[in-house]
Design a protein around this motif. Structure first.
Motif, PDB file in Angstrom:
ATOM      1  N   THR A  25      75.192 -83.047 -62.103  1.00  0.00           N
ATOM      2  CA  THR A  25      74.134 -82.242 -63.070  1.00  0.00           C
ATOM      3  C   THR A  25      73.852 -82.690 -64.349  1.00  0.00           C
ATOM      4  OG1 THR A  25      75.869 -80.653 -63.512  1.00  0.00           O
ATOM      5  CG2 THR A  25      74.836 -80.090 -61.512  1.00  0.00           C
ATOM      6  N   ARG A  42      68.645 -86.116 -63.234  1.00  0.00           N
ATOM      7  CA  ARG A  42      68.025 -85.199 -62.308  1.00  0.00           C
ATOM      8  C   ARG A  42      67.435 -83.853 -63.139  1.00  0.00           C
ATOM      9  NH1 ARG A  42      68.500 -86.246 -56.888  1.00  0.00           N
ATOM     10  NH2 ARG A  42      70.392 -87.635 -56.634  1.00  0.00           N
ATOM     11  N   ASP A  43      66.211 -83.295 -62.595  1.00  0.00           N
ATOM     12  CA  ASP A  43      65.617 -82.525 -63.278  1.00  0.00           C
ATOM     13  C   ASP A  43      66.319 -80.988 -63.034  1.00  0.00           C
ATOM     14  OD1 ASP A  43      63.822 -80.506 -64.594  1.00  0.00           O
ATOM     15  OD2 ASP A  43      61.961 -81.418 -63.586  1.00  0.00           O
ATOM     16  N   MET A  44      67.066 -80.486 -63.761  1.00  0.00           N
ATOM     17  CA  MET A  44      67.977 -79.540 -63.170  1.00  0.00           C
ATOM     18  C   MET A  44      67.054 -78.124 -63.376  1.00  0.00           C
ATOM     19  SD  MET A  44      70.281 -80.657 -61.888  1.00  0.00           S
ATOM     20  CE  MET A  44      71.262 -79.352 -61.732  1.00  0.00           C
ATOM     21  N   SER A  45      65.960 -78.163 -63.964  1.00  0.00           N
ATOM     22  CA  SER A  45      65.219 -76.968 -64.322  1.00  0.00           C
ATOM     23  C   SER A  45      64.409 -76.777 -62.882  1.00  0.00           C
ATOM     24  CB  SER A  45      63.953 -77.344 -65.341  1.00  0.00           C
ATOM     25  OG  SER A  45      63.045 -78.075 -64.902  1.00  0.00           O
ATOM     26  N   GLN A  46      64.397 -77.597 -62.032  1.00  0.00           N
ATOM     27  CA  GLN A  46      63.791 -77.246 -60.499  1.00  0.00           C
ATOM     28  C   GLN A  46      64.993 -77.242 -59.396  1.00  0.00           C
ATOM     29  OE1 GLN A  46      60.489 -79.897 -59.587  1.00  0.00           O
ATOM     30  NE2 GLN A  46      60.211 -80.620 -61.731  1.00  0.00           N
ATOM     31  N   ALA A  47      66.262 -77.313 -60.178  1.00  0.00           N
ATOM     32  CA  ALA A  47      67.506 -77.093 -59.170  1.00  0.00           C
ATOM     33  C   ALA A  47      67.212 -75.872 -57.874  1.00  0.00           C
ATOM     34  CB  ALA A  47      68.713 -77.121 -59.822  1.00  0.00           C
ATOM     35  N   GLY A  48      67.117 -74.536 -58.698  1.00  0.00           N
ATOM     36  CA  GLY A  48      67.142 -73.628 -57.723  1.00  0.00           C
ATOM     37  C   GLY A  48      68.396 -73.451 -57.056  1.00  0.00           C
ATOM     38  N   ILE A  55      67.206 -82.407 -55.319  1.00  0.00           N
ATOM     39  CA  ILE A  55      66.460 -82.106 -57.071  1.00  0.00           C
ATOM     40  C   ILE A  55      65.924 -83.310 -57.280  1.00  0.00           C
ATOM     41  CG2 ILE A  55      67.319 -81.529 -59.266  1.00  0.00           C
ATOM     42  CD1 ILE A  55      70.017 -80.140 -58.138  1.00  0.00           C
TER      43      ILE A  55
END
Length: 107
Positions: A25, A42-48, A55
């Protein structure tokens, strides 16, 4: 992780990597070129609810000139960046410290 370390051969040989969490993460892979730095994370704003593998990965190239002018221009910025960089342990050093802490319970 230094791309020249024994650990890197099995992972991402073209990148150095900084991780602060161990689960992906907060991993930042990078490659320093003569005039730029290539970044991958990794774009954690798109993790959900997605698994790490699902991701999206962000890939960016940033000029060294931009980084220096934005984050390393003033004395205060240089001091902050230099202090942060000194606190980052190599994988080998971290492993040695982790191994020692694991064996403290053996006594």
């Amino acid at each position: 992780m230094d791309k020249n370390s024994k650990y890197e051969a099995k992972n991402h040989p073209q990148f150095d990597e900084i991780t602060s969490n161990g689960d992906g993460t907060a991993d930042l892979m990078f490659n320093v070129e003569p005039d730029s730095v290539y970044l991958q994370f990794r774009d954690m704003s798109q993790a959900g609810d997605k698994a790490m593998v699902d991701i999206p990965t962000v890939k960016k190239t940033v000029s060294k000139e931009y980084l220096i002018n934005t984050y390393y221009k003033t004395d205060e910025q240089r001091k902050h960046v230099d202090n942060c960089s000194k606190s980052i342990l190599s994988e080998e050093v971290w492993d040695k410290q982790y191994d020692k802490s694991m064996h403290l319970d053996d006594n």
